[in-house]
Design a protein around this motif. Structure first.
Motif, mmCIF file in Angstrom:
data_model
loop_
_atom_site.group_PDB
_atom_site.id
_atom_site.type_symbol
_atom_site.label_atom_id
_atom_site.label_comp_id
_atom_site.label_asym_id
_atom_site.label_seq_id
_atom_site.Cartn_x
_atom_site.Cartn_y
_atom_site.Cartn_z
ATOM 1 N N PHE A 120 0.752 -1.255 0.015
ATOM 2 C CA PHE A 120 -0.002 0.125 -0.005
ATOM 3 C C PHE A 120 0.810 1.218 -0.024
ATOM 4 C CE2 PHE A 120 -3.433 -3.102 0.686
ATOM 5 C CZ PHE A 120 -4.483 -2.344 -0.009
ATOM 6 N N GLY A 121 2.272 1.199 0.617
ATOM 7 C CA GLY A 121 3.042 2.218 0.374
ATOM 8 C C GLY A 121 3.416 2.257 -1.102
ATOM 9 N N VAL A 122 3.657 1.232 -1.773
ATOM 10 C CA VAL A 122 4.110 1.430 -3.275
ATOM 11 C C VAL A 122 3.126 2.096 -3.902
ATOM 12 C CG1 VAL A 122 4.361 0.008 -5.238
ATOM 13 C CG2 VAL A 122 5.868 -0.367 -3.080
ATOM 14 N N PHE A 123 1.762 1.483 -3.515
ATOM 15 C CA PHE A 123 0.613 2.238 -4.495
ATOM 16 C C PHE A 123 0.556 3.479 -4.185
ATOM 17 C CE2 PHE A 123 -1.576 -2.518 -3.776
ATOM 18 C CZ PHE A 123 -0.908 -2.981 -4.909
ATOM 19 N N GLY A 124 0.419 4.041 -3.041
ATOM 20 C CA GLY A 124 0.154 5.413 -2.634
ATOM 21 C C GLY A 124 1.303 6.398 -3.512
ATOM 22 N N LEU A 125 2.707 5.760 -3.290
ATOM 23 C CA LEU A 125 3.627 6.506 -3.848
ATOM 24 C C LEU A 125 3.649 6.547 -5.343
ATOM 25 C CD1 LEU A 125 6.336 8.006 -2.897
ATOM 26 C CD2 LEU A 125 7.583 5.742 -3.085
ATOM 27 N N SER A 126 3.208 5.509 -5.770
ATOM 28 C CA SER A 126 3.174 5.519 -7.294
ATOM 29 C C SER A 126 2.046 6.278 -7.957
ATOM 30 C CB SER A 126 2.964 3.976 -7.922
ATOM 31 O OG SER A 126 3.905 3.145 -7.446
ATOM 32 N N ALA A 127 0.669 6.161 -7.169
ATOM 33 C CA ALA A 127 -0.323 6.962 -7.640
ATOM 34 C C ALA A 127 -0.159 8.386 -7.584
ATOM 35 C CB ALA A 127 -1.493 6.671 -6.665
ATOM 36 N N TYR A 128 0.710 8.890 -6.815
ATOM 37 C CA TYR A 128 1.247 10.202 -6.583
ATOM 38 C C TYR A 128 2.384 10.552 -7.633
ATOM 39 C CZ TYR A 128 3.418 14.088 -4.331
ATOM 40 O OH TYR A 128 4.249 15.452 -4.175
ATOM 41 N N THR A 129 3.357 9.693 -7.704
ATOM 42 C CA THR A 129 4.465 9.955 -8.508
ATOM 43 C C THR A 129 3.972 10.004 -10.033
ATOM 44 O OG1 THR A 129 5.897 9.095 -6.923
ATOM 45 C CG2 THR A 129 6.889 9.496 -9.082
ATOM 46 N N SER A 130 3.183 9.142 -10.349
ATOM 47 C CA SER A 130 2.660 8.924 -11.769
ATOM 48 C C SER A 130 2.203 10.262 -12.281
ATOM 49 C CB SER A 130 1.678 7.600 -11.836
ATOM 50 O OG SER A 130 0.549 8.125 -11.103
ATOM 51 N N THR A 131 1.600 11.110 -11.666
ATOM 52 C CA THR A 131 1.186 12.177 -11.966
ATOM 53 C C THR A 131 2.174 13.188 -12.587
ATOM 54 O OG1 THR A 131 1.146 13.543 -9.842
ATOM 55 C CG2 THR A 131 -1.029 12.092 -10.593
#
Lengths: 258, 227
Positions: B99-110
């Motif tokens: 869930f850390g990876v998901f949050g970080l990726s959801a944010y960084t992908s923008t």
């Protein structure tokens, strides 16, 4: 897949291939195409000539719908231009286009530029596509440049590669949008030679150009456009020696007296 | 005063420090891959001819990009995982890692999306017209002609996005996954805040970020598209 149009099977009077009826186009308030009617027969070479801003390029680009039109109909080989999507992509594959600024894919080699369409659109096996591409590149005289990138070639070489890329799709008709206008004078000839060769083989061509020599040598028909209208349609000989309209005479007097 | 310059905790616990950085690297590598994939999908949506996709992409990017990462991570771990009870793994540490990876990726992908979009703007319109004129569909021309050229022009800025992402892994502790920075805080608590401990961790991050920057700079030069 239909047989290509460049086999001179129905030369000359092969019936209409590209038909424009009452075509209208606006850019904002500017009325760039006004009630354009034009029929191009199979195997016919039509040169579109006229002053800048007269709508020549727009006309050319509307035939494969790079410019959508506001009114009227355009038929290619009896089929109205599809609005968008896969049907439009299929139609564009049958209509070759050569641009003023070449527009070769900058990140691909010359060979890859030519084989991309056949492989991805026509689903031709890679080996066969490459073999055909090399034959085409040989025909336009740049087979030895196949592994280079566009930026490494001269303008004339790039434009010939662009012609090979369009021909690789076996188009029914080829559109040329001022193909020599961005070239150094000494490179114009090598491109025109390729185009004259194509015309001789019976390819249907619509050519927007200022090259009067090419028009006289290769065209069956000259279309003179000004202010968004087709002002005169004539044979090349008749047009250059004995134009019927004052607008055409005026235009010719300005360009031929130099 | 002595403990301020005492190096012994760093040497005595170098294994624990390395363990912290291993967690950081795990977060960073997987998030980098996910962010690049998700960012590419987002940019495809943002330039697509379909208004609904365009609007969705724009909305997502503007919401995510303007929300603090801490909030995104809390949403990801507390709301999605804890409250909704969605678990990737029964092992809490693995679960919170994801869930850390998901949050970080959801944010960084923008940020990846916006870098790519600026890259797309550098690709001349004629490239897309030529692609369409040989019969490629919108998706094909985006995939084969536009995006490859856009990627190459934004390699250097993408490097900056990824460096920022590596440093952003230090926030993932709020999603209950401990990595290097959390270990540093732990050591501060145990041995008192000291310059050697700080230097140890700061250097550790530079070992990760400096080569990333150099690599992307080198790659940008190597892959540049000549026009």
């Amino acid at each position: 897949m239909k047989e290509s149009g460049n086999e001179a099977d129905e030369t000359g009077s092969g019936g209409p291939l590209v038909v424009l009826e009452k075509v209208n186009k606006h850019f904002g308030d500017l009325h760039v195409l006004k009630d354009i009617d034009l029929t191009v027969d199979r195997g016919e070479v039509v040169v579109v000539i006229g002053p800048s801003g007269g709508g020549k390029s727009t006309l050319c680009r509307s035939i494969n719908r790079l410019e959508p039109i506001d009114g009227g109909t355009i038929l290619v080989d009896g089929t109205p231009l599809p609005a968008e999507g896969k049907a439009l992509a299929r139609l564009r594959a049958d209509v070759g286009m050569v641009f003023q600024s070449f527009n070769l894919f900058a990140h691909k080699t010359i060979l890859q530029n030519v084989t991309l369409g056949p492989i991805k659109v026509r689903k031709v096996p890679k080996a066969k596509a490459e073999e055909e591409a090399m034959a085409l590149l040989d025909r336009v005289g740049i087979a030895n440049q196949a592994s280079k990138y566009p930026a490494q070639l001269s303008g004339g070489q790039q434009q010939r590669a662009a012609i090979a890329r369009a021909l690789a799709m076996h188009p029914k008709v080829m559109l040329f949008d001022e193909p020599t206008s961005a070239l150094d004078p000494e490179m114009v000839k090598e491109v025109l030679d390729v185009m004259t060769g194509l015309a001789g083989e019976g390819m249907t061509m619509i050519v927007v150009t200022h090259e009067m020599g090419f028009a006289r040598r290769a065209a069956q028909k000259v279309v003179f456009m000004a202010d968004g209208q087709i002002v005169e349609v004539n044979t090349p000989d008749e047009f250059f020696t004995n134009a019927q309209t004052d607008r055409a005479k005026d235009f010719l007097s300005k360009i031929l007296t130099h | 005063m002595d403990q301020l310059f005492d190096f012994s905790p760093v040497f005595d616990h170098h294994e624990k420090i390395l363990e912290g950085f291993e967690a950081t690297v795990r977060l960073a590598v997987v998030s980098a891959v996910l962010s690049l994939i998700l960012g590419t999908i987002l940019v495809a949506m943002r330039v697509s001819p379909t208004p609904v996709l365009r609007a969705t992409g724009t909305f997502y990017v503007n919401v995510m990009r303007n929300t603090p990462l801490t909030l995104v991570l809390l949403l990801s771990s507390l709301c999605v995982s804890d409250t909704l009870g969605i678990l990737v793994s029964d092992d809490p540490r693995t679960n919170y890692y994801w869930f850390g990876v998901f949050g970080l990726s959801a944010y960084t992908s923008t940020f990846v999306c916006e870098a790519l979009r600026s890259g797309i703007n550098t690709v001349p319109l004629g490239q897309a017209e030529a692609a369409r004129s040989i019969g490629l569909t919108f998706t094909q021309s985006l995939r084969m002609i536009i995006l490859p050229q856009a990627f190459r022009t934004v390699i250097a800025p993408l490097g900056s996005v990824l460096i920022a992402m590596i440093k952003n892994t230090t926030v993932v502790i709020v999603a209950s996954y401990a990595e290097a920075a959390a270990f540093m805080k732990e050591m501060f608590d145990d041995y008192g805040a000291s310059i050697p401990i700080f230097l140890g961790f700061a250097l550790g991050f530079m070992v990760l970020t400096l080569p990333t920057g150099f690599f992307f700079g080198w790659l940008a030069k190597r892959m540049a598209v000549a026009r």
